[in-house]
Design a protein around this motif. Structure first.
Motif, short mmCIF file in Angstrom:
data_model
loop_
_atom_site.label_atom_id
_atom_site.label_comp_id
_atom_site.label_asym_id
_atom_site.label_seq_id
_atom_site.Cartn_x
_atom_site.Cartn_y
_atom_site.Cartn_z
N SER A 37 44.02 52.44 75.34
CA SER A 37 44.65 53.39 74.42
C SER A 37 45.49 54.43 75.17
O SER A 37 46.50 54.90 74.65
N GLN A 38 45.10 54.76 76.38
CA GLN A 38 45.86 55.71 77.18
C GLN A 38 47.21 55.11 77.60
O GLN A 38 48.23 55.81 77.59
N ASN A 39 47.22 53.83 77.95
CA ASN A 39 48.44 53.20 78.43
C ASN A 39 49.29 52.60 77.32
O ASN A 39 50.38 52.11 77.59
N ARG A 40 48.83 52.64 76.08
CA ARG A 40 49.57 52.02 74.99
C ARG A 40 50.92 52.71 74.75
O ARG A 40 51.93 52.06 74.54
N ARG A 41 50.92 54.03 74.79
CA ARG A 41 52.17 54.77 74.54
C ARG A 41 53.25 54.39 75.54
O ARG A 41 54.41 54.19 75.18
N VAL A 42 52.87 54.29 76.79
CA VAL A 42 53.84 53.94 77.84
C VAL A 42 54.34 52.52 77.61
O VAL A 42 55.54 52.25 77.69
N ARG A 43 53.44 51.60 77.31
CA ARG A 43 53.82 50.20 77.11
C ARG A 43 54.75 50.05 75.91
O ARG A 43 55.75 49.34 75.98
N VAL A 44 54.44 50.75 74.82
CA VAL A 44 55.28 50.65 73.62
C VAL A 44 56.63 51.29 73.87
O VAL A 44 57.67 50.78 73.42
N ALA A 45 56.66 52.39 74.60
CA ALA A 45 57.93 53.06 74.90
C ALA A 45 58.83 52.15 75.74
O ALA A 45 60.06 52.16 75.58
N ARG A 46 58.25 51.38 76.63
CA ARG A 46 59.03 50.46 77.46
C ARG A 46 59.31 49.13 76.75
O ARG A 46 60.04 48.30 77.29
N ARG A 47 58.70 48.91 75.63
CA ARG A 47 58.83 47.67 74.84
C ARG A 47 58.48 46.44 75.65
O ARG A 47 59.16 45.42 75.61
N TYR A 53 52.87 43.88 80.79
CA TYR A 53 52.67 45.27 81.22
C TYR A 53 51.44 45.40 82.10
O TYR A 53 51.48 45.99 83.18
#
Length: 60
Positions: A37-47, A53
């Motif tokens: 859940s912590q790394n989800r924002r970064v992964r979604v932002a990078r698509r 990822y």
């Protein structure tokens, strides 16, 4: 030692191992949930796709 004593010991040992295993699985589950859940924002932002990822995160 009688067979009843050995049986009781084995049963108690298996119960303790089961409790320890349940605690381990719970702890790993919570840690994994927090990590993903912590790394989800970064992964979604990078698509990036999920596997790509985390593969790059682990090996790159």
């Amino acid at each position: 030692m009688s067979i009843a004593t050995i049986s009781t010991f084995v049963t108690a040992a298996l119960v303790l191992v089961g409790i320890a295993l349940a605690l381990l699985v719970g702890t790993v589950g919570v840690a994994a949930y927090q990590f993903f859940s912590q790394n989800r924002r970064v992964r979604v932002a990078r698509r990036e796709p999920v596997l790509g990822y985390y593969r790059n995160l682990a090996f790159g």
